[in-house]
Design a protein around this motif. Structure first.
Motif, mmCIF file in Angstrom:
data_model
loop_
_atom_site.group_PDB
_atom_site.id
_atom_site.type_symbol
_atom_site.label_atom_id
_atom_site.label_comp_id
_atom_site.label_asym_id
_atom_site.label_seq_id
_atom_site.Cartn_x
_atom_site.Cartn_y
_atom_site.Cartn_z
ATOM 1 N N ALA A 51 -11.453 -13.070 -2.273
ATOM 2 C CA ALA A 51 -11.133 -14.213 -1.514
ATOM 3 C C ALA A 51 -9.705 -14.632 -1.256
ATOM 4 N N ILE A 52 -9.162 -14.909 -2.714
ATOM 5 C CA ILE A 52 -8.071 -15.441 -2.540
ATOM 6 C C ILE A 52 -6.809 -14.446 -2.120
ATOM 7 N N LEU A 53 -6.995 -13.131 -2.517
ATOM 8 C CA LEU A 53 -6.004 -12.123 -1.985
ATOM 9 C C LEU A 53 -6.035 -11.912 -0.574
ATOM 10 N N HIS A 54 -7.308 -11.993 -0.135
ATOM 11 C CA HIS A 54 -7.809 -11.718 1.355
ATOM 12 C C HIS A 54 -6.978 -12.925 2.116
ATOM 13 N N LEU A 55 -6.853 -14.175 1.737
ATOM 14 C CA LEU A 55 -6.410 -15.380 2.304
ATOM 15 C C LEU A 55 -4.707 -14.851 2.242
ATOM 16 N N PHE A 56 -4.370 -14.577 1.291
ATOM 17 C CA PHE A 56 -2.895 -14.178 1.290
ATOM 18 C C PHE A 56 -2.523 -12.750 1.890
ATOM 19 N N ARG A 57 -3.638 -12.200 2.346
ATOM 20 C CA ARG A 57 -3.357 -10.880 3.063
ATOM 21 C C ARG A 57 -2.429 -9.783 1.966
ATOM 22 N N ALA A 58 -3.060 -9.591 1.153
ATOM 23 C CA ALA A 58 -2.502 -8.799 0.119
ATOM 24 C C ALA A 58 -3.107 -7.556 0.126
ATOM 25 N N GLY A 59 -2.515 -6.498 0.976
ATOM 26 C CA GLY A 59 -3.394 -5.373 1.431
ATOM 27 C C GLY A 59 -3.927 -4.404 0.245
ATOM 28 N N MET A 61 0.772 -1.081 -0.051
ATOM 29 C CA MET A 61 -0.191 -0.127 -0.001
ATOM 30 C C MET A 61 0.800 1.101 0.130
ATOM 31 N N THR A 62 0.408 2.216 -0.699
ATOM 32 C CA THR A 62 1.214 3.597 -0.984
ATOM 33 C C THR A 62 1.245 4.552 0.359
ATOM 34 N N ASP A 63 2.075 5.289 0.495
ATOM 35 C CA ASP A 63 2.056 6.245 1.636
ATOM 36 C C ASP A 63 0.931 7.261 1.547
ATOM 37 N N GLN A 64 0.494 7.483 0.152
ATOM 38 C CA GLN A 64 -0.728 8.369 -0.080
ATOM 39 C C GLN A 64 -1.771 7.826 0.589
ATOM 40 N N THR A 65 -1.937 6.320 0.536
ATOM 41 C CA THR A 65 -3.287 5.824 1.091
ATOM 42 C C THR A 65 -3.238 5.666 2.533
ATOM 43 N N THR A 66 -1.807 5.393 2.907
ATOM 44 C CA THR A 66 -1.710 5.178 4.561
ATOM 45 C C THR A 66 -1.903 6.563 5.404
ATOM 46 N N GLN A 67 -1.883 7.738 4.492
ATOM 47 C CA GLN A 67 -1.613 8.916 5.222
ATOM 48 C C GLN A 67 -3.300 9.334 5.384
ATOM 49 N N LEU A 68 -4.269 8.747 4.489
ATOM 50 C CA LEU A 68 -5.576 8.937 4.879
ATOM 51 C C LEU A 68 -6.134 8.615 6.330
ATOM 52 N N LYS A 89 -7.002 8.890 -4.266
ATOM 53 C CA LYS A 89 -6.187 8.731 -3.045
ATOM 54 C C LYS A 89 -6.452 7.293 -2.522
ATOM 55 N N ILE A 90 -7.392 6.688 -2.947
ATOM 56 C CA ILE A 90 -7.820 5.377 -2.505
ATOM 57 C C ILE A 90 -7.586 4.209 -3.797
ATOM 58 N N ILE A 91 -8.029 4.653 -4.718
ATOM 59 C CA ILE A 91 -7.465 3.465 -5.721
ATOM 60 C C ILE A 91 -6.093 4.319 -6.541
ATOM 61 N N THR A 92 -5.111 3.990 -5.586
ATOM 62 C CA THR A 92 -3.906 4.615 -6.350
ATOM 63 C C THR A 92 -3.304 3.766 -7.655
ATOM 64 N N ARG A 93 -2.447 4.803 -8.400
ATOM 65 C CA ARG A 93 -1.910 4.090 -9.445
ATOM 66 C C ARG A 93 -1.034 2.711 -9.011
ATOM 67 N N ASP A 94 -0.691 2.716 -7.961
ATOM 68 C CA ASP A 94 0.082 1.375 -7.267
ATOM 69 C C ASP A 94 -0.980 0.138 -7.335
ATOM 70 N N VAL A 95 -2.175 0.474 -6.887
ATOM 71 C CA VAL A 95 -3.204 -0.618 -7.081
ATOM 72 C C VAL A 95 -3.515 -0.994 -8.200
ATOM 73 N N LEU A 96 -3.583 -0.175 -9.341
ATOM 74 C CA LEU A 96 -3.948 -0.554 -10.607
ATOM 75 C C LEU A 96 -2.588 -1.160 -11.197
ATOM 76 N N GLU A 97 -1.549 -0.747 -10.838
ATOM 77 C CA GLU A 97 -0.208 -1.389 -11.336
ATOM 78 C C GLU A 97 -0.040 -2.780 -10.849
ATOM 79 N N ASN A 98 -0.542 -3.118 -9.663
ATOM 80 C CA ASN A 98 -0.593 -4.477 -9.276
ATOM 81 C C ASN A 98 -1.395 -5.386 -9.912
ATOM 82 N N VAL A 99 -2.671 -4.859 -10.559
ATOM 83 C CA VAL A 99 -3.662 -5.621 -11.153
ATOM 84 C C VAL A 99 -2.936 -5.754 -12.458
#
Lengths: 442, 180
Positions: free
Chosen positions: A87-95, A1-8, A277-287
């Motif tokens: 579900a699957i990413l929840h089990l893998f704790r992928a934030g 998770m990015t700094d941008q998100t965790t600063q929220l 600030k929530i759906i950051t570029r990092d999130v989309l990049e991971n997808v």
């Protein structure tokens, strides 16, 4: 998770999501109206087919599975990444899945609903749908549970039920957030919808456990469902279908198309609802990175099919795959390879996968490619099987295109309605993400 | 010290909620309340909190037993349904068994998941006592935002002491009006 998100802060998360529920403008209602008109057009085509007969569709002998089955498999595939992400990413704790989990789950539920329509449409005589239910007919014959088509009925019904319950359970804490900030009629509605959830320790204690079990059960289910769909084909002794690679190949393809649809939906929603600030570029990049992986898996599967045909020394199988690459439907094959394997490899370039425009365009290409994959498998398989005198051709008719258009409109109609009236991002899971990052409060 | 979640709220008592913005302060207040003269009824939080669960010494949830029971019932129901329907027309085709284990296992598997999820939902609803609109009594809506809420009660006349207790622990106060 990015700094941008965790600063929220928690308050900012709530406010950002609650802002999306404010009364919409005229543009929104215009879009809703247009989509609804598309749904009516599709429904009219279906009604016409019910009145006149299934002969209105282009299906024929030998190609008696056409766009209805193609779209069925396409929408089941779209549904899969929702469960992968939730579900699957929840089990893998992928934030990183938290900002998009709700949107992906919603996509799953609506996509399974659309997929579930197609067997009804394909039946033609829709009033005999009870033949698919575990009930005896007038001659006391029961459905044959040795048939993969019956596996499919059971699997898809289970998947729709499970993903709907999973989706709604995950939404309960967020519905309570909306209830607590709403007034008037909206408050009454959300009071009922939230079941009296108050975030008590008792609630969370059982909820977190129950949610974990949901994820643990949905994970094997999602893999089984598309495996079962693949057996609709693989258990038939048709060249190009009768292969053991089909189950993993279909599961990978389903996730590939679903991830692409997540991007197709997320990029406009991110812009419209100011979710930057929530759906950051990092999130989309991971997808996008996951799409590279699934793209390579489906590419490997395409290659393996050709290898198996060559290695088998079976002339029918070899002819099937020669024809697939250079025959009448070769355009479908090369669209499939280009859109599903070659184009997603552009995402290896960081600049491409962080550029929202490129990402959006590539996701559209993957959606097109995955539709063609089902076309190539379903139509291509029966069009060119054992006996040359039984080879045939298939062209979808206007009725089929009308129903397909209506189905796409219905999907986006439901999705746009949802996004504006229900929490499209899980506030609770975002708070957990921020909390793990060490920030909280007002 | 009664920390039972199912504790019935007594009308003769005075109910005060302490609202914390910090999870650690809330957890410390929960522990301190154990040795105080006040009764802690509920703890609300905007997200799952391990610290608060530990402070209240909660055991593991029983939801899993419902899930497991549902799954076992589901497997046998699915398999039995497929086997029963097959025996209704017991014509041997191609020398294959009437009750075929492998295809019926697939039906059993799908029913396992379906019924396990039903069990999970039943477990969740019964264990959390949802749906119930009574939960909204003595509840501050800020608890779903970013506040951790501790609902405590005291005998009439001890309200000031309870307020002071919460204030010293760093909380804002919500005093609930007496009902009917």
């Amino acid at each position: 998770m990015t700094d941008q998100t965790t600063q929220l802060t928690f308050a900012e998360i709530d406010q950002t999501v609650l802002d999306t529920l404010k009364p919409p403008g005229k543009g929104y209602w215009l879009v809703i109206l247009l989509l609804f008109a598309g749904v009516i057009a599709g429904a009219a085509c279906w009604l016409h087919q019910i009145l006149v007969g299934v002969g209105l569709a282009g299906m024929n002998n030998p190609i008696n599975w056409g766009t209805y089955l193609i779209n069925f498999v396409f929408w089941v595939g779209i549904a899969h990444s929702g469960t992968l992400i939730s579900a699957i990413l929840h089990l893998f704790r992928a934030g990183w899945r938290n900002p998009i989990a709700r949107a992906a789950e919603t996509m799953t539920v609506f996509a399974v609903c659309i997929a579930g329509l197609y067997p009804f449409i394909h039946l033609g005589r829709v009033w005999v749908v009870n033949y698919m239910l575990p009930l005896p007919n007038q001659r006391l014959l029961w459905p044959n549970f040795q048939s993969p088509l019956m596996f499919d009925v059971v699997a898809i019904s289970t998947y729709l039920t499970v993903s709907s319950l999973f989706w709604y359970t995950g939404m309960l804490p967020d519905l309570a957030v909306i209830r607590d900030r709403a007034t008037g009629l909206r408050k009454k509605i959300f009071t009922l919808l939230s079941f009296g959830w108050t975030g008590r320790l008792e609630h969370w204690r059982h909820y977190t456990r129950g949610y974990l079990f949901f994820a643990a059960l949905a994970t094997p289910l999602v893999i089984s469902v598309h495996s079962v769909v693949s057996w609709d084909f693989a258990l038939g002794i048709i060249p190009g279908w009768h292969t053991t690679i089909f189950a993993p190949y279909f599961v990978a393809g389903a996730i590939h198309s679903g991830l692409a649809m997540v991007i197709t939906l997320m990029i406009p929603i991110r812009k419209m609802f100011k979710y930057e600030k929530i759906i950051t570029r990092d999130v989309l990049e991971n997808v996008a990175k996951t799409i590279i992986l699934t793209g390579m898996i489906v590419g490997f599967a395409y290659g393996t099919e050709f290898f198996i045909a060559w290695y088998s020394h079976n002339p029918v199988e070899q002819e099937m795959f020669r024809w697939r690459a250079v025959g009448e439907y070769a355009y479908g094959f090369w669209i499939m390879v280009g859109c599903n394997v070659a184009i997603p490899m552009l995402l290896f370039f960081r600049a491409v996968r962080r550029h929202l425009g490129w990402l959006f365009v590539i996701s559209i290409f993957v959606n097109i490619g995955m539709w063609y994959e089902r076309f190539v498998i379903i139509v291509g398989g029966v069009a060119h099987d054992f006996m040359p005198h039984a080879w045939g051709r298939y062209t979808p008719t206007a009725t089929e295109f009308g129903i397909m258009f209506g189905a796409f409109c219905l999907f986006f109609f439901l999705y746009v309605l949802f996004a504006k009236h229900m929490p499209s991002v899980s506030m609770t899971e975002m708070k957990e993400t921020v909390h793990e990052g060490g920030h909280h409060g007002a | 010290m009664a920390l039972n979640a199912a504790h019935k709220l007594k009308k003769a008592h005075r109910y005060i909620m302490g609202l914390f913005t910090d999870e650690d302060q809330a957890a410390a207040a929960v522990q301190a309340m154990e040795t105080s003269a006040y009764t802690l009824h509920r703890v609300h939080s905007p997200l799952p909190s391990e610290k608060l669960a530990r402070a209240r010494k909660k055991k593991k949830s029983m939801v899993g037993w419902f899930t497991l029971t549902g799954g076992i019932i589901g497997f046998f129901s699915g398999f039995a349904l497929a086997a029963f329907t097959a025996t209704r027309w017991d014509l041997v085709v191609g020398g294959k068994p009437i009750v075929a284990l492998i295809p019926f296992f697939i039906v059993g598997f799908e029913f396992t998941i379906l019924f396990a999820v039903f069990g999970n939902v039943i477990g969740l609803l019964t264990q959390t006592n949802l749906p119930s609109l009574k939960n909204l009594e003595y509840y501050d809506p800020r608890c779903s935002g970013f506040h951790y809420g501790l609902l405590a009660s005291c005998e009439p006349g001890q309200e000031d002491g309870l307020k002071q207790f919460f204030t010293q622990k760093g909380a804002e106060i919500t005093v609930f009006e007496e009902k009917g």
